[in-house]
Scaffold this motif. Structure first.
Motif, PDB file in Angstrom:
ATOM      1  N   THR A   1       0.843  -1.187   0.000  1.00 27.18           N
ATOM      2  CA  THR A   1       0.000   0.000   0.000  1.00 27.18           C
ATOM      3  C   THR A   1       0.880   1.240   0.000  1.00 27.18           C
ATOM      4  N   ILE A   2       0.547   2.172  -0.886  1.00 29.10           N
ATOM      5  CA  ILE A   2       1.247   3.462  -0.962  1.00 29.10           C
ATOM      6  C   ILE A   2       0.212   4.489  -0.522  1.00 29.10           C
ATOM      7  N   ALA A   3       0.274   4.943   0.728  1.00 31.38           N
ATOM      8  CA  ALA A   3      -0.834   5.732   1.267  1.00 31.38           C
ATOM      9  C   ALA A   3      -0.400   6.535   2.479  1.00 31.38           C
ATOM     10  N   GLY A   4      -1.351   7.321   2.996  1.00 34.09           N
ATOM     11  CA  GLY A   4      -1.069   8.164   4.155  1.00 34.09           C
ATOM     12  C   GLY A   4      -1.468   7.485   5.451  1.00 34.09           C
ATOM     13  N   SER A   5      -0.917   7.995   6.541  1.00 36.43           N
ATOM     14  CA  SER A   5      -1.245   7.439   7.863  1.00 36.43           C
ATOM     15  C   SER A   5      -2.451   8.164   8.453  1.00 36.43           C
ATOM     16  N   ASP A   6      -3.369   7.420   9.004  1.00 40.70           N
ATOM     17  CA  ASP A   6      -4.519   7.967   9.741  1.00 40.70           C
ATOM     18  C   ASP A   6      -4.294   7.635  11.210  1.00 40.70           C
ATOM     19  N   SER A   7      -4.015   8.671  12.011  1.00 38.56           N
ATOM     20  CA  SER A   7      -3.698   8.416  13.427  1.00 38.56           C
ATOM     21  C   SER A   7      -4.842   7.737  14.161  1.00 38.56           C
ATOM     22  N   GLY A   8      -6.071   7.875  13.640  1.00 36.99           N
ATOM     23  CA  GLY A   8      -7.225   7.221  14.270  1.00 36.99           C
ATOM     24  C   GLY A   8      -7.347   5.752  13.910  1.00 36.99           C
ATOM     25  N   GLY A   9      -6.545   5.292  12.966  1.00 37.75           N
ATOM     26  CA  GLY A   9      -6.487   3.857  12.647  1.00 37.75           C
ATOM     27  C   GLY A   9      -7.639   3.325  11.815  1.00 37.75           C
ATOM     28  N   GLY A  10      -8.510   4.218  11.302  1.00 37.59           N
ATOM     29  CA  GLY A  10      -9.687   3.726  10.571  1.00 37.59           C
ATOM     30  C   GLY A  10      -9.521   3.701   9.066  1.00 37.59           C
ATOM     31  N   ALA A  11      -8.650   4.575   8.542  1.00 40.76           N
ATOM     32  CA  ALA A  11      -8.478   4.693   7.085  1.00 40.76           C
ATOM     33  C   ALA A  11      -6.984   4.595   6.769  1.00 40.76           C
ATOM     34  N   GLY A  12      -6.631   4.950   5.529  1.00 37.63           N
ATOM     35  CA  GLY A  12      -5.226   5.026   5.141  1.00 37.63           C
ATOM     36  C   GLY A  12      -4.466   3.728   5.356  1.00 37.63           C
ATOM     37  N   ILE A  13      -3.165   3.892   5.580  1.00 38.91           N
ATOM     38  CA  ILE A  13      -2.244   2.757   5.742  1.00 38.91           C
ATOM     39  C   ILE A  13      -2.766   1.750   6.765  1.00 38.91           C
ATOM     40  N   GLN A  14      -3.318   2.283   7.861  1.00 37.43           N
ATOM     41  CA  GLN A  14      -3.742   1.386   8.937  1.00 37.43           C
ATOM     42  C   GLN A  14      -4.876   0.479   8.464  1.00 37.43           C
TER      43      GLN A  14
ATOM     44  N   SER B   1       4.348  -1.415   3.139  1.00 35.62           N
ATOM     45  CA  SER B   1       3.751  -0.078   3.067  1.00 35.62           C
ATOM     46  C   SER B   1       4.776   0.986   2.724  1.00 35.62           C
ATOM     47  N   VAL B   2       4.326   1.941   1.930  1.00 37.41           N
ATOM     48  CA  VAL B   2       5.105   3.142   1.627  1.00 37.41           C
ATOM     49  C   VAL B   2       4.263   4.319   2.099  1.00 37.41           C
ATOM     50  N   LEU B   3       4.772   5.015   3.094  1.00 38.37           N
ATOM     51  CA  LEU B   3       4.025   6.117   3.707  1.00 38.37           C
ATOM     52  C   LEU B   3       4.218   7.403   2.907  1.00 38.37           C
ATOM     53  N   THR B   4       3.111   8.040   2.515  1.00 34.07           N
ATOM     54  CA  THR B   4       3.199   9.253   1.699  1.00 34.07           C
ATOM     55  C   THR B   4       2.912  10.524   2.490  1.00 34.07           C
ATOM     56  N   ALA B   5       2.199  10.367   3.624  1.00 35.07           N
ATOM     57  CA  ALA B   5       1.805  11.545   4.409  1.00 35.07           C
ATOM     58  C   ALA B   5       1.473  11.109   5.823  1.00 35.07           C
ATOM     59  N   ILE B   6       1.569  12.063   6.729  1.00 34.14           N
ATOM     60  CA  ILE B   6       1.114  11.798   8.100  1.00 34.14           C
ATOM     61  C   ILE B   6      -0.049  12.733   8.363  1.00 34.14           C
ATOM     62  N   THR B   7      -1.169  12.169   8.760  1.00 39.58           N
ATOM     63  CA  THR B   7      -2.303  13.023   9.120  1.00 39.58           C
ATOM     64  C   THR B   7      -2.596  12.869  10.606  1.00 39.58           C
ATOM     65  N   ALA B   8      -2.963  13.988  11.232  1.00 39.87           N
ATOM     66  CA  ALA B   8      -3.499  13.956  12.592  1.00 39.87           C
ATOM     67  C   ALA B   8      -5.009  13.887  12.406  1.00 39.87           C
ATOM     68  N   GLN B   9      -5.579  12.769  12.731  1.00 34.87           N
ATOM     69  CA  GLN B   9      -6.968  12.498  12.316  1.00 34.87           C
ATOM     70  C   GLN B   9      -7.656  11.622  13.358  1.00 34.87           C
ATOM     71  N   ASN B  10      -8.935  11.846  13.513  1.00 37.04           N
ATOM     72  CA  ASN B  10      -9.724  10.939  14.353  1.00 37.04           C
ATOM     73  C   ASN B  10     -11.089  10.731  13.691  1.00 37.04           C
ATOM     74  N   THR B  11     -12.061  10.292  14.458  1.00 35.44           N
ATOM     75  CA  THR B  11     -13.362   9.989  13.846  1.00 35.44           C
ATOM     76  C   THR B  11     -14.139  11.261  13.504  1.00 35.44           C
ATOM     77  N   ARG B  12     -13.623  12.419  13.959  1.00 33.77           N
ATOM     78  CA  ARG B  12     -14.325  13.688  13.696  1.00 33.77           C
ATOM     79  C   ARG B  12     -13.722  14.476  12.541  1.00 33.77           C
ATOM     80  N   GLY B  13     -12.476  14.202  12.213  1.00 30.71           N
ATOM     81  CA  GLY B  13     -11.881  14.944  11.105  1.00 30.71           C
ATOM     82  C   GLY B  13     -10.359  14.964  11.150  1.00 30.71           C
ATOM     83  N   VAL B  14      -9.800  15.754  10.222  1.00 29.70           N
ATOM     84  CA  VAL B  14      -8.341  15.878  10.098  1.00 29.70           C
ATOM     85  C   VAL B  14      -7.936  17.240  10.675  1.00 29.70           C
ATOM     86  N   THR B  15      -6.972  17.243  11.598  1.00 31.89           N
ATOM     87  CA  THR B  15      -6.559  18.520  12.179  1.00 31.89           C
ATOM     88  C   THR B  15      -5.204  18.986  11.638  1.00 31.89           C
ATOM     89  N   ALA B  16      -4.421  18.073  11.067  1.00 32.45           N
ATOM     90  CA  ALA B  16      -3.147  18.463  10.460  1.00 32.45           C
ATOM     91  C   ALA B  16      -2.720  17.368   9.491  1.00 32.45           C
TER      92      ALA B  16
END
Ligand SMILES: Nc1ncnc2c1ncn2[C@@H]1O[C@H](COP(=O)(O)OP(=O)(O)OP(=O)(O)O)[C@@H](O)[C@H]1O
Ligand SMILES: Cc1ncc(CO)c(N)n1
Length: 332
Positions: A70-83, A98-113
């Motif tokens: 998978t070539i994708a971004g990280s979802d810190s909430g673990g629901g989408a992306g690489i996780q 896995s090849v990580l393309t981005a780091i997102t600060a994210q949870n079930t409510r949205g992306v903050t960074a």
């Protein structure tokens, strides 16, 4: 090897005849030797499952799992992306790289960074994985912008990304943007290299620059997107008719149109459905399923994963799916 005295296993096991019967059964159940295969075939990495000619899997165990990337971004909430992708690969018995393309600060409510990974580091990850593992299928998710999209396309053009599933990730379920480039770059850059592209309704609208309001318009969109070169296009209908009885996707594959319909699950937990669907397609392609069966099977997997997590409250917003539904916990 050192051997101690025979262990006392209790009287019941010493009844006359008991061992004889067990030994006879043991002789009958000799461990089956793995079938001999040409080294080149072994190097491709056979899956846990074989498939019959009609695409149905045969439940035969192979010595090692196939490999997907998978070539994708990280979802810190673990629901989408690489996780989500790695969960999905594991649930299919496929080894995930896995090849990580981005780091997102994210949870079930949205992306903050969100920040992209530097192109040089993405290239190094691609080289590390592709230079060592016989990857059988690849999924792309969040690429963030034109630079990483072009970098991934370079590896595709060099025939290094087999069975390529392109999820043209542009926005999250919660409406946060995840792609800053020109949508047309997706079609020009990855369209001709994709085995299948899997836009949701919003992404298909952005790619084509037109409204899509019905299943018939989804079919027209799939046909139009296929002219850019992918072997197949799956336009996902998760965002269409949210109160309807069915979640209908349309698949244009090898010149044929197929509607894939599933009962709509009444749940707020729909975070990462698209990532899960695309990585389930890649996992099934890695296992050797033919393309239409891989897509149809992946849709069933997503529906079951949504059903199994329908009552979960893992966060206060739109939560993840149960990727390992139908399996016992390793801790049991
Ligand atoms: N409530 C639901 N019940 C059943 N299937 C659904 C539901 N919502 C979405 N799906 C299915 O999930 C898959 C993903 O579709 P969707 O359109 O939600 O993708 P997406 O927007 O890219 O997902 P995400 O951005 O959350 O990762 C499709 O097969 C779609 O039909
Ligand atoms: C990192 C990432 N990729 C993809 C999506 C789309 O669901 C998401 N929410 N987050």
């Amino acid at each position: 090897m050192l051997r101690g005295p025979p262990r006392d296993r209790g009287d019941a096991r010493r009844r006359p005849g008991a061992h004889g019967r067990r030994d006879a059964r043991r002789r009958q159940r000799r461990p089956r030797r793995a079938p001999r295969r040409a080294d080149s075939q072994a190097a491709l990495g056979e899956g846990f499952l074989d498939v019959r000619r009609d695409g149905r899997p045969v439940n035969r165990v192979h010595p090692q799992p196939p490999i997907a990337l998978t070539i994708a971004g990280s979802d810190s909430g673990g629901g989408a992306g690489i996780q989500a992708d790695l969960h999905t690969f594991a649930a299919h018995g496929v080894h995930g790289t896995s090849v990580l393309t981005a780091i997102t600060a994210q949870n079930t409510r949205g992306v903050t960074a969100a920040e992209p990974v530097a192109a040089g580091l993405v290239r190094a990850q691609l080289d590390a994985v592709l230079g060592d593992f016989p990857v059988a299928a690849v999924k792309t998710g969040m690429l963030g912008g034109a630079e990483l999209l072009e970098l991934v396309a370079e590896y595709g053009q060099a025939d290094r990304l087999p069975n390529l599933v392109v999820d043209p990730v542009m926005v999250t379920t919660t409406g946060d943007p995840l792609y800053a480039g020109d949508p047309a770059a997706y079609l020009g850059g990855l369209g001709p290299l994709a085995t299948v592209m899997t836009p949701n309704l919003i992404e298909a609208r952005q790619l084509l620059g037109r409204e899509i309001e019905s299943v018939e318009e989804m079919r027209e969109a799939a046909r139009a997107l296929a002219t850019y070169g992918p072997r197949a296009v799956l336009v996902k209908g998760g965002h269409l008719d949210r109160d309807g009885a069915a979640a209908v996707d349309v698949l244009w594959c090898d010149g044929q149109m197929l509607d894939l319909s599933a009962p709509r699950v009444a749940t707020r937990n729909d975070h990462g459905t698209g990532c899960t669907l695309a990585s389930a397609i890649a996992a099934r392609l890695a296992l050797g399923h033919p393309l239409p069966q891989a897509v149809a099977g992946a849709k069933v997997y997503v529906t079951e994963a949504m059903k199994a997590a329908a009552a979960w409250r893992l966060g206060t917003g739109r939560g993840p799916l149960h990727h390992h539904h139908g399996r016992k916990s390793a801790a049991l």
